[in-house]
Design an enzyme around this catalytic site. Sequence first.
Site, mmCIF file in Angstrom:
data_model
loop_
_atom_site.group_PDB
_atom_site.id
_atom_site.type_symbol
_atom_site.label_atom_id
_atom_site.label_comp_id
_atom_site.label_asym_id
_atom_site.label_seq_id
_atom_site.Cartn_x
_atom_site.Cartn_y
_atom_site.Cartn_z
ATOM 1 C CE LYS A 8 47.945 45.503 48.411
ATOM 2 N NZ LYS A 8 48.918 45.907 49.446
ATOM 3 N NE ARG A 83 49.066 40.184 51.093
ATOM 4 C CZ ARG A 83 48.149 41.155 51.219
ATOM 5 N NH1 ARG A 83 46.997 41.069 50.586
ATOM 6 N NH2 ARG A 83 48.400 42.192 51.964
ATOM 7 N NE ARG A 122 46.778 52.648 57.014
ATOM 8 C CZ ARG A 122 46.751 51.741 56.049
ATOM 9 N NH1 ARG A 122 46.503 52.106 54.804
ATOM 10 N NH2 ARG A 122 46.956 50.485 56.299
ATOM 11 N NE ARG A 128 44.366 49.546 59.026
ATOM 12 C CZ ARG A 128 44.309 49.163 57.762
ATOM 13 N NH1 ARG A 128 43.753 49.931 56.868
ATOM 14 N NH2 ARG A 128 44.837 48.026 57.400
ATOM 15 N NE ARG A 139 49.733 44.572 57.409
ATOM 16 C CZ ARG A 139 49.151 45.758 57.276
ATOM 17 N NH1 ARG A 139 49.238 46.655 58.239
ATOM 18 N NH2 ARG A 139 48.490 46.055 56.178
#
Length: 193
Positions: A8, A83, A122, A128, A139
């Site tokens: 996104k 959301r 990733r 991250r 998530r």
Amino acid sequence: MGAPGAGKGTQATSIADYFGIPAISTGDIFRANVSQQTELGRQVEAILSAGDYVPDELTEQIVADRLDQPDAAKGFLLDGFPRTMHQVGALDDYLDARGIQLDAVLVLDADPDDLVGRLLRRAQLEGRADDTEETIRHRMDVYLRDTEPLLGHYESEGLLAKVAALGTVEQVRSRIVATLDRADGRGAIDDVS
Ligand code: AMP
């Protein structure tokens, strides 16, 4: 819209540039506040790290304030909002009060298991802080539980367009542009796979 890892954020900026409108990413707003250690950042830091959703009222107020900025007057792209069904209601109220309608609700469509794999890779590359394996799986669960049901709502309103999220960034971008160009100004759209 789309599950975590669907791309996104990557697509939102370039698509918004194409239409000459701002991309409004609630995730980016929260992350910027966390890194600047603002009052909001301190409020949401633990929530983001856990992979949970920030409370609806807080998120809705931030989006309303951002949509009130002059650069959003000629259009906007929302990335990562709404959301929850509560957020859908808040967005509807905001738009109704101003006589604005959504042109399209675009979902980047992909298999959740493929996306978890993509996010794990990733996380290794970028390190991250919100991307531990446990957080990634959480998530995804939160998305499937709280957000995926919204797709049915927007489908019944005739606004939903599904775009296959797999492929290169440029391939996905072309699919999105083709879909949104068709949606521009008329509201009813088809799927592009
Ligand atoms: P994103 O970059 O869109 O995946 O967002 C990163 C994180 O910010 C999410 O995992 C949530 O903790 C929070 N967040 C972003 N958008 C929302 C939203 N619409 N409602 C609640 N929390 C959100």
